[in-house]
Design a protein around this motif. Structure first.
Motif, PDB file in Angstrom:
ATOM      1  N   LYS A  47      84.015  62.910 -59.033  1.00  0.00           N
ATOM      2  CA  LYS A  47      84.338  62.384 -60.353  1.00  0.00           C
ATOM      3  C   LYS A  47      83.648  61.044 -60.579  1.00  0.00           C
ATOM      4  O   LYS A  47      83.487  60.251 -59.659  1.00  0.00           O
ATOM      5  N   CYS A  48      83.264  60.810 -61.829  1.00  0.00           N
ATOM      6  CA  CYS A  48      82.667  59.534 -62.212  1.00  0.00           C
ATOM      7  C   CYS A  48      83.760  58.463 -62.195  1.00  0.00           C
ATOM      8  O   CYS A  48      84.851  58.683 -62.717  1.00  0.00           O
ATOM      9  N   LEU A  49      83.467  57.313 -61.602  1.00  0.00           N
ATOM     10  CA  LEU A  49      84.454  56.237 -61.570  1.00  0.00           C
ATOM     11  C   LEU A  49      84.608  55.582 -62.931  1.00  0.00           C
ATOM     12  O   LEU A  49      85.713  55.263 -63.361  1.00  0.00           O
ATOM     13  N   SER A  50      83.505  55.317 -63.597  1.00  0.00           N
ATOM     14  CA  SER A  50      83.566  54.783 -64.959  1.00  0.00           C
ATOM     15  C   SER A  50      82.624  55.618 -65.822  1.00  0.00           C
ATOM     16  O   SER A  50      81.440  55.331 -65.915  1.00  0.00           O
ATOM     17  N   PRO A  51      83.149  56.682 -66.413  1.00  0.00           N
ATOM     18  CA  PRO A  51      82.293  57.596 -67.163  1.00  0.00           C
ATOM     19  C   PRO A  51      81.660  56.935 -68.381  1.00  0.00           C
ATOM     20  O   PRO A  51      82.258  56.071 -69.013  1.00  0.00           O
ATOM     21  N   ASN A  64      81.270  66.124 -68.300  1.00  0.00           N
ATOM     22  CA  ASN A  64      82.496  66.904 -68.108  1.00  0.00           C
ATOM     23  C   ASN A  64      83.712  66.003 -68.328  1.00  0.00           C
ATOM     24  O   ASN A  64      84.389  65.623 -67.383  1.00  0.00           O
ATOM     25  N   LEU A  65      83.988  65.670 -69.578  1.00  0.00           N
ATOM     26  CA  LEU A  65      85.079  64.761 -69.913  1.00  0.00           C
ATOM     27  C   LEU A  65      86.303  65.515 -70.418  1.00  0.00           C
ATOM     28  O   LEU A  65      86.188  66.593 -70.995  1.00  0.00           O
ATOM     29  N   VAL A  74      86.371  67.354 -73.879  1.00  0.00           N
ATOM     30  CA  VAL A  74      85.589  66.623 -74.871  1.00  0.00           C
ATOM     31  C   VAL A  74      84.304  67.405 -75.126  1.00  0.00           C
ATOM     32  O   VAL A  74      83.623  67.802 -74.188  1.00  0.00           O
ATOM     33  N   LYS A  75      84.002  67.633 -76.399  1.00  0.00           N
ATOM     34  CA  LYS A  75      82.790  68.368 -76.773  1.00  0.00           C
ATOM     35  C   LYS A  75      81.673  67.377 -77.076  1.00  0.00           C
ATOM     36  O   LYS A  75      81.911  66.292 -77.613  1.00  0.00           O
ATOM     37  N   ILE A 127      77.302  54.095 -73.386  1.00  0.00           N
ATOM     38  CA  ILE A 127      78.477  53.248 -73.590  1.00  0.00           C
ATOM     39  C   ILE A 127      79.630  53.818 -72.769  1.00  0.00           C
ATOM     40  O   ILE A 127      79.625  54.987 -72.382  1.00  0.00           O
ATOM     41  N   SER A 128      80.623  52.980 -72.513  1.00  0.00           N
ATOM     42  CA  SER A 128      81.822  53.458 -71.814  1.00  0.00           C
ATOM     43  C   SER A 128      82.597  54.396 -72.725  1.00  0.00           C
ATOM     44  O   SER A 128      82.603  54.238 -73.945  1.00  0.00           O
ATOM     45  N   THR A 129      83.262  55.343 -72.123  1.00  0.00           N
ATOM     46  CA  THR A 129      84.068  56.288 -72.892  1.00  0.00           C
ATOM     47  C   THR A 129      85.340  55.595 -73.372  1.00  0.00           C
ATOM     48  O   THR A 129      85.742  54.573 -72.818  1.00  0.00           O
TER      49      THR A 129
END
Length: 140
Positions: A47-51, A64-65, A74-75, A127-129
């Motif tokens: 998993k991404c730590l900070s997507p 893959n959010l 999330v699309k 950008i950050s999610t």
């Protein structure tokens, strides 16, 4: 008289349950020859730590959010952005209806449009999610 019969049956049943519960369980497990079962179909996910989200030229974007607010995937709409009329009610009511959502997307090769059922975001650069979008994991 009937009540006494019922009480006797109930007492007998309770005594039987208690006798089974009082017996010590002699289940011993030998770990000497234990080998964990390996399932080759089961794959590890990282998993991404900070997507991050962004356009296609960005290499650090998460693909893959999942939204923790509405609990949906999330699309991502590549090379498109949301117009000013896309609001919460449109996303909420037509999340799975791409023919209607397409009316609220504008072609633009510099953007990627993202949405879940409660939020929409236009991303031109990495950008950050939003805080409630998390990575669902990527197969290694």
């Amino acid at each position: 008289m009937l009540n006494n019969k019922f009480d006797d049956d109930l007492d007998e049943l309770i005594n039987e349950i208690n006798s089974v519960m009082d017996k010590p369980q002699n289940k011993t497990i030998s770990y000497q020859n234990y080998q964990p079962q390996s399932n080759q179909n089961q794959q590890q996910k990282r998993k991404c730590l900070s997507p991050h989200i962004g356009n296609q030229q960005q290499f650090r974007i998460c693909t893959n959010l999942r939204c923790l607010k509405c609990d949906l995937q999330v699309k991502c709409h590549i090379n498109q952005k949301w117009n000013k009329d896309a609001d919460y009610l449109i996303l909420r009511n037509y999340f799975n209806n791409m023919t209607i959502l397409q009316n609220y997307l504008i072609e633009d090769s510099q953007y990627n449009a993202y949405n879940c059922q409660c939020t929409n975001v236009n991303a031109i650069e990495s950008i950050s999610t939003p805080q409630y979008w998390v990575c669902s994991g990527h197969i290694i």
